[in-house]
Design an enzyme around this catalytic site. Structure first.
Site, PDB file in Angstrom:
ATOM      1  N   LYS A 229      -6.594   0.647  11.419  1.00 54.82           N
ATOM      2  CA  LYS A 229      -6.621   0.390   9.984  1.00 54.82           C
ATOM      3  C   LYS A 229      -7.278  -0.973   9.801  1.00 54.82           C
ATOM      4  O   LYS A 229      -6.690  -2.008  10.128  1.00 54.82           O
ATOM      5  CB  LYS A 229      -5.200   0.403   9.411  1.00 54.82           C
ATOM      6  CG  LYS A 229      -5.159   0.023   7.936  1.00 54.82           C
ATOM      7  CD  LYS A 229      -3.741  -0.083   7.403  1.00 54.82           C
ATOM      8  CE  LYS A 229      -3.755  -0.858   6.097  1.00 54.82           C
ATOM      9  NZ  LYS A 229      -2.416  -1.016   5.515  1.00 54.82           N
TER      10      LYS A 229
ATOM     11  N   GLY B  14       1.796  -4.587  -1.881  1.00 56.10           N
ATOM     12  CA  GLY B  14       3.135  -5.079  -2.204  1.00 56.10           C
ATOM     13  C   GLY B  14       3.435  -5.204  -3.681  1.00 56.10           C
ATOM     14  O   GLY B  14       4.516  -5.640  -4.056  1.00 56.10           O
TER      15      GLY B  14
ATOM     16  N   ALA C  42      -1.850   1.159  -0.255  1.00 55.23           N
ATOM     17  CA  ALA C  42      -1.306  -0.052  -0.880  1.00 55.23           C
ATOM     18  C   ALA C  42      -1.115   0.079  -2.389  1.00 55.23           C
ATOM     19  O   ALA C  42      -1.872   0.765  -3.073  1.00 55.23           O
ATOM     20  CB  ALA C  42      -2.175  -1.271  -0.612  1.00 55.23           C
ATOM     21  N   GLY C  43      -0.074  -0.582  -2.858  1.00 58.83           N
ATOM     22  CA  GLY C  43       0.163  -0.725  -4.288  1.00 58.83           C
ATOM     23  C   GLY C  43       1.137   0.272  -4.869  1.00 58.83           C
ATOM     24  O   GLY C  43       1.504   0.146  -6.038  1.00 58.83           O
TER      25      GLY C  43
ATOM     26  N   ASN D 115       4.470   0.957   2.364  1.00 56.68           N
ATOM     27  CA  ASN D 115       5.478   0.273   3.165  1.00 56.68           C
ATOM     28  C   ASN D 115       6.560  -0.347   2.290  1.00 56.68           C
ATOM     29  O   ASN D 115       7.728   0.035   2.327  1.00 56.68           O
ATOM     30  CB  ASN D 115       4.789  -0.807   4.018  1.00 56.68           C
ATOM     31  CG  ASN D 115       5.698  -1.417   5.081  1.00 56.68           C
ATOM     32  OD1 ASN D 115       5.212  -1.892   6.096  1.00 56.68           O
ATOM     33  ND2 ASN D 115       6.991  -1.416   4.897  1.00 56.68           N
ATOM     34  N   THR D 116       6.139  -1.309   1.445  1.00 56.96           N
ATOM     35  CA  THR D 116       7.117  -2.103   0.693  1.00 56.96           C
ATOM     36  C   THR D 116       8.006  -1.238  -0.195  1.00 56.96           C
ATOM     37  O   THR D 116       9.215  -1.484  -0.299  1.00 56.96           O
ATOM     38  CB  THR D 116       6.386  -3.151  -0.162  1.00 56.96           C
ATOM     39  OG1 THR D 116       5.471  -3.873   0.676  1.00 56.96           O
ATOM     40  CG2 THR D 116       7.360  -4.139  -0.778  1.00 56.96           C
TER      41      THR D 116
END
Lengths: 65, 257
Positions: free
Chosen positions: B96, B157, B184-185, B206-207
């Site tokens: 990645k 995040g 992401a996001g 992830n977050t």
């Protein structure tokens, strides 16, 4: 000689990267190495001579996103 | 679902491994969600502590594919060197690729990204580039050797979801044969469902899971949303329209006024 190991001053008797890893407790660990910003493959660690002032990075798997 | 460098994935959930309250909760999140890919990174290891070794053992036990990242790299050289180190440690050609260009938004440096992607693809890596929805950059990445694109939904995040629906829809339409991942996001499962409904193949997050009050349950919720989104996408959704159209038949309606 005096080197930087993961950003910290480190004194060593090892004159190759492979010996340094053994001396510093990395024996058998899954780590990747770089010297002065260049990747040094596992197979080359025995031949990678160390010099005073070298900057060594030893990286391991870590959490990531 | 489109293949990722020849590898079919069981589902479209790629899950990060950072910020969980504990290793046990991380493992439970993977088990309950059935996530098919785990993202990981490389960081400095202490010879005395060897914390990375325990983490690596945990990840191997999950039995999922591993996608190492180059998170935190701000230059082509850093990213390329990190990719080489990751390939050796994790034993995969997948990478990645992140080349960060701006610290407030963690927006990719798309110029460095294309350059690093070319170097790595020529060296046999299978690159998953973290990019924007810019179609010109996407085309350059494909020419550089990428066979997957990973546009951001919103800054890493931030949990804001799909910030640029028009751009993401255009990207899907522009590259119909390329596996696309929203990277992401995302903050909520509904946003993941929306991405899959748009025709995206997977989401990487992830977050949103790790920072939930109950990460394992949230991971399961994301998996369910992705499943629902895939069902919907395959069911050929209706076209939206501006004006109302009654769904109840008008014919046969009583005259009661």
């Amino acid at each position: 000689m005096n080197i930087q190991l993961n950003g910290k001053p480190h004194s060593t008797m090892a004159d190759t990267l492979a010996l340094l890893l053994d001396e510093a407790g990395y024996g058998g660990a899954a780590v990747a190495t770089a010297v002065n910003g260049s990747f040094i493959p596992l197979t080359q660690r025995t031949y990678q001579a160390l010099r005073d002032g070298d900057q060594i990075e030893v990286l391991a798997p870590m959490q990531g996103g | 679902m489109r293949d990722f460098y020849g590898i079919p994935l069981a589902n479209g959930l790629m899950l990060g491994t950072a910020q969980y309250p504990s290793p046990a909760i991380l493992a439970e999140a993977f088990q309950r969600s059935g996530a098919s890919v785990a993202t990981v990174s490389l960081r400095r290891e202490s010879g005395a502590g060897r914390a990375g070794q325990d983490f690596w053992a945990l990840i191997k036990d999950l039995g999922v594919r591993v996608l190492p990242n180059t998170a935190g790299c701000h230059s082509v050289k850093e990213a390329v060197t990190t990719a080489h180190m990751a390939r050796e440690v994790f034993g995969t050609k997948w990478i990645k690729l992140e080349v960060i260009g701006e610290d407030d938004t963690l927006q990719p440096d798309v110029f460095g990204l294309v350059e690093a992607a070319r170097i790595l693809a020529e060296d046999g890596f299978q690159v998953f580039p973290y990019t924007t929805e810019d179609l010109v950059v996407a085309d350059r990445l494909l020419h550089a050797g990428c066979e997957v694109l990973m546009p951001w939904g919103a800054p890493i995040g931030s949990g804001k979801g799909l910030n640029n629906l028009f751009g993401l829809r255009a990207m899907r339409a522009h590259f119909p044969d390329i596996p696309l991942v929203i990277d992401a996001g995302l903050g909520l499962p509904s946003q993941a469902a929306q991405a899959i409904e748009l025709g995206y193949d997977a989401v990487l997050l992830n977050t949103a899971v790790a920072k939930a009050g109950d990460p394992a349950q949230m991971a399961e919720a994301f998996a369910a949303a992705i499943f629902a989104g895939k069902l919907a996408a395959d069911a050929d959704p209706m076209e939206p329209r501006d004006m109302a159209a009654p769904s109840t038949p008008v014919i046969g309606q009583a005259y009661l006024s």
